[in-house]
Design a protein around this motif. Sequence first.
Motif, mmCIF file in Angstrom:
data_model
loop_
_atom_site.group_PDB
_atom_site.id
_atom_site.type_symbol
_atom_site.label_atom_id
_atom_site.label_comp_id
_atom_site.label_asym_id
_atom_site.label_seq_id
_atom_site.Cartn_x
_atom_site.Cartn_y
_atom_site.Cartn_z
ATOM 1 N N ASP A 181 0.877 -1.176 0.000
ATOM 2 C CA ASP A 181 0.000 0.000 0.000
ATOM 3 C C ASP A 181 0.914 1.226 0.000
ATOM 4 O O ASP A 181 1.405 1.645 1.048
ATOM 5 C CB ASP A 181 -0.897 -0.028 1.237
ATOM 6 N N ILE A 182 1.138 1.740 -1.187
ATOM 7 C CA ILE A 182 2.179 2.750 -1.368
ATOM 8 C C ILE A 182 1.618 4.154 -1.213
ATOM 9 O O ILE A 182 0.833 4.626 -2.030
ATOM 10 C CB ILE A 182 2.860 2.560 -2.742
ATOM 11 N N LYS A 183 2.018 4.822 -0.163
ATOM 12 C CA LYS A 183 1.460 6.139 0.184
ATOM 13 C C LYS A 183 1.737 7.190 -0.892
ATOM 14 O O LYS A 183 0.927 8.077 -1.123
ATOM 15 C CB LYS A 183 2.032 6.627 1.512
ATOM 16 N N SER A 184 2.887 7.056 -1.573
ATOM 17 C CA SER A 184 3.236 8.071 -2.574
ATOM 18 C C SER A 184 2.442 7.888 -3.865
ATOM 19 O O SER A 184 2.473 8.730 -4.748
ATOM 20 C CB SER A 184 4.735 8.009 -2.883
ATOM 21 N N ASP A 185 1.711 6.772 -3.945
ATOM 22 C CA ASP A 185 0.911 6.492 -5.145
ATOM 23 C C ASP A 185 -0.432 7.203 -5.000
ATOM 24 O O ASP A 185 -1.302 6.774 -4.260
ATOM 25 C CB ASP A 185 0.731 4.968 -5.267
ATOM 26 N N ARG A 186 -0.591 8.286 -5.747
ATOM 27 C CA ARG A 186 -1.762 9.158 -5.587
ATOM 28 C C ARG A 186 -3.095 8.433 -5.730
ATOM 29 O O ARG A 186 -3.987 8.570 -4.916
ATOM 30 C CB ARG A 186 -1.707 10.289 -6.625
ATOM 31 N N ASP A 187 -3.224 7.678 -6.857
ATOM 32 C CA ASP A 187 -4.529 7.057 -7.081
ATOM 33 C C ASP A 187 -4.537 5.597 -6.629
ATOM 34 O O ASP A 187 -4.950 4.705 -7.330
ATOM 35 C CB ASP A 187 -4.990 7.200 -8.536
ATOM 36 N N ARG A 188 -4.023 5.368 -5.414
ATOM 37 C CA ARG A 188 -4.009 3.989 -4.937
ATOM 38 C C ARG A 188 -5.398 3.564 -4.486
ATOM 39 O O ARG A 188 -6.216 4.380 -4.080
ATOM 40 C CB ARG A 188 -2.992 3.827 -3.810
ATOM 41 N N ARG A 189 -5.656 2.249 -4.617
ATOM 42 C CA ARG A 189 -6.971 1.716 -4.290
ATOM 43 C C ARG A 189 -7.072 1.486 -2.792
ATOM 44 O O ARG A 189 -6.049 1.322 -2.121
ATOM 45 C CB ARG A 189 -7.177 0.372 -5.005
ATOM 46 N N PRO A 190 -8.296 1.453 -2.256
ATOM 47 C CA PRO A 190 -8.433 1.101 -0.845
ATOM 48 C C PRO A 190 -7.750 -0.249 -0.610
ATOM 49 O O PRO A 190 -8.063 -1.235 -1.284
ATOM 50 C CB PRO A 190 -9.944 1.004 -0.648
ATOM 51 N N ALA A 191 -6.792 -0.287 0.329
ATOM 52 C CA ALA A 191 -5.911 -1.447 0.448
ATOM 53 C C ALA A 191 -6.667 -2.744 0.763
ATOM 54 O O ALA A 191 -6.319 -3.807 0.253
ATOM 55 C CB ALA A 191 -4.851 -1.177 1.508
ATOM 56 N N ILE A 196 -23.111 -5.007 -8.732
ATOM 57 C CA ILE A 196 -23.509 -3.810 -8.003
ATOM 58 C C ILE A 196 -23.367 -4.012 -6.491
ATOM 59 O O ILE A 196 -23.381 -3.056 -5.718
ATOM 60 C CB ILE A 196 -24.957 -3.406 -8.397
ATOM 61 N N SER A 197 -23.189 -5.270 -6.075
ATOM 62 C CA SER A 197 -23.037 -5.544 -4.641
ATOM 63 C C SER A 197 -21.582 -5.412 -4.201
ATOM 64 O O SER A 197 -21.269 -5.515 -3.023
ATOM 65 C CB SER A 197 -23.535 -6.954 -4.331
ATOM 66 N N HIS A 198 -20.693 -5.200 -5.162
ATOM 67 C CA HIS A 198 -19.271 -5.110 -4.805
ATOM 68 C C HIS A 198 -18.936 -3.706 -4.297
ATOM 69 O O HIS A 198 -19.355 -2.722 -4.906
ATOM 70 C CB HIS A 198 -18.412 -5.440 -6.031
ATOM 71 N N PRO A 199 -18.190 -3.623 -3.197
ATOM 72 C CA PRO A 199 -17.888 -2.294 -2.649
ATOM 73 C C PRO A 199 -17.149 -1.380 -3.626
ATOM 74 O O PRO A 199 -17.219 -0.159 -3.511
ATOM 75 C CB PRO A 199 -17.014 -2.593 -1.419
ATOM 76 N N GLU A 200 -16.442 -1.961 -4.576
ATOM 77 C CA GLU A 200 -15.700 -1.129 -5.529
ATOM 78 C C GLU A 200 -16.384 -1.054 -6.886
ATOM 79 O O GLU A 200 -15.719 -0.824 -7.902
ATOM 80 C CB GLU A 200 -14.295 -1.693 -5.717
ATOM 81 N N THR A 201 -17.685 -1.251 -6.927
ATOM 82 C CA THR A 201 -18.381 -1.354 -8.212
ATOM 83 C C THR A 201 -18.166 -0.130 -9.107
ATOM 84 O O THR A 201 -18.034 -0.257 -10.317
ATOM 85 C CB THR A 201 -19.889 -1.657 -8.004
ATOM 86 N N GLY A 202 -18.076 1.055 -8.512
ATOM 87 C CA GLY A 202 -17.865 2.277 -9.292
ATOM 88 C C GLY A 202 -16.510 2.284 -9.975
ATOM 89 O O GLY A 202 -16.391 2.570 -11.176
ATOM 90 N N ALA A 203 -15.470 1.932 -9.212
ATOM 91 C CA ALA A 203 -14.116 1.904 -9.763
ATOM 92 C C ALA A 203 -13.998 0.816 -10.828
ATOM 93 O O ALA A 203 -13.341 0.997 -11.855
ATOM 94 C CB ALA A 203 -13.092 1.659 -8.651
ATOM 95 N N GLN A 204 -14.674 -0.315 -10.592
ATOM 96 C CA GLN A 204 -14.633 -1.406 -11.572
ATOM 97 C C GLN A 204 -15.262 -0.959 -12.896
ATOM 98 O O GLN A 204 -14.731 -1.239 -13.968
ATOM 99 C CB GLN A 204 -15.394 -2.628 -11.040
ATOM 100 N N ALA A 205 -16.399 -0.252 -12.789
ATOM 101 C CA ALA A 205 -17.080 0.215 -13.995
ATOM 102 C C ALA A 205 -16.177 1.178 -14.764
ATOM 103 O O ALA A 205 -16.078 1.113 -15.996
ATOM 104 C CB ALA A 205 -18.400 0.887 -13.643
ATOM 105 N N ALA A 206 -15.485 2.051 -14.032
ATOM 106 C CA ALA A 206 -14.590 3.010 -14.683
ATOM 107 C C ALA A 206 -13.463 2.274 -15.405
ATOM 108 O O ALA A 206 -13.089 2.632 -16.530
ATOM 109 C CB ALA A 206 -14.028 3.991 -13.650
ATOM 110 N N ASP A 207 -12.936 1.222 -14.773
ATOM 111 C CA ASP A 207 -11.878 0.425 -15.410
ATOM 112 C C ASP A 207 -12.374 -0.201 -16.702
ATOM 113 O O ASP A 207 -11.682 -0.193 -17.721
ATOM 114 C CB ASP A 207 -11.401 -0.695 -14.472
#
Length: 424
Positions: A16-26, A292-303
């Motif tokens: 979990d790299i702090k310097s990585d700006r757009d890091r995902r929730p670990a 839609i039940s996945h906590p990261e569903t928004g980020a997944q859709a963007a990917d």
Amino acid sequence: MEHDREPTRAWVLHPDIKSDRDRRPAGFALEEAVSLAAALPEIAVIGSEIVPLQRPQAGLLFGKGKIEELKARIEANEIELVLVDGPVTPIQQRNLEKAWGVKLLDRTGLILEIFSDRAATREGVLQVEMAALSYQRTRLVRAWTHLERQRGGLGFVGGPGETQIEADRRAIDEQLVRLRRQLEKVVKTRDLHRKARAKVPYPIVALVGYTNAGKSTLFNRLTGAEVMAKDMLFATLDPTMRAVVLPGGGPEVILSDTVGFISDLPTELVAAFRATLEEVLAADLIVHVRDISHPETGAQAADVEDILASLGVDKAVPLIELWNKIDRLPEAEAEAMRNAAGRKDGVFATSALTGAGLEPFLAEVARQLDAERHETRLHLPFAEGRKRAWLHDQGVVETEEQGEDGFDLLVRWTDRQEKRFREM
Ligand SMILES: Nc1nc2c(ncn2[C@@H]2O[C@H](COP(=O)(O)OP(=O)(O)OP(=O)(O)O)[C@@H](O)[C@H]2O)c(=O)[nH]1
Ligand SMILES: [Mg+2]
């Protein structure tokens, strides 16, 4: 697959790299990494953890103290394989393997392993092999530069010399050329198949989405097929197509199930699967299946949207979005989702598992495909009987009159049907 062998004991690390700006929730990232590892049958995940890092360390990735701490855990648990969820340079890989006495794979390496485990068609196998070789080639070069530098400094003799590495690179390049030629041959045959399919009188509907979203479950439900649908990442690798009749006497369509996407999909693999995913590019309608039940569903859709765009999917192709796995939400939340979906055009809350919400979705598929159609007048000379037969097969002929030198037809078809016709 060797079933009789003891599974390899693996430990999963998510830096979990702090310097990585757009890091995902670990937490979610680690969970996905563990699911990825579990997608390989010969691996047993013994443990996993998040490793917080200010920034990656050049030679070792992690700090010295952390490496010692991890070493103790790795030894206590008799770990043979460490999976690092992120990029690891060849130098870091070598150093960590030495420090821990294990084999190490990074995220790209792991995804490549899964794909090579899944590839079933000749084309899939060739594509994965090429991706793996390209990956290996870059690592070979970088590892070598490092070795050379080290050897120069310390005056060691031995190890692979320049000629050996050069030879390895050349061998890889030659192998790549060979594979590319074979692939071209396979693609040519597949193109023939596709041309044959272009004559099939139905529009193509492609299911796309993040891995594990429920594409194959939906595909099976709609077609009565038995494509492997599993709670496993990358269950599907090779695209599968089946004809289905939309309910309510709607048009017959070809439904296409495809490989799932994932964030940070290795570029080698995106390139390799371009050819396969061209099925998607050729679709008349795209259905984006989301968990839609996945906590990261928004980020997944963007990917998924990013990957579709990078594949060059035409913005003009109509798209329907499914908020799938609605049954996994608590009723109040499900109700809110259904309402929210209802307020949007082309969005449906569904459950591929229970079948809930599928009817309005299918009605929309029929409507979209129909709305896409337009009327065109054609004149076909008698010599073009083959084209005329094709039009009738497609079921697009509205009226037809025989004239002196051929037929005058009025057809109602989609842009893509027209394009296929013009290419005949
Ligand atoms: N509860 C619930 N589970 C679902 C639903 N749709 C799919 N699943 C489950 O989710 C898991 C993944 O389903 P798949 O259909 O294999 O997903 P996929 O999108 O084809 O996945 P890949 O082939 O890996 O890209 C399976 O365990 C399914 O049973 C749904 O609507 N509700
Ligand atoms: Mg699937």
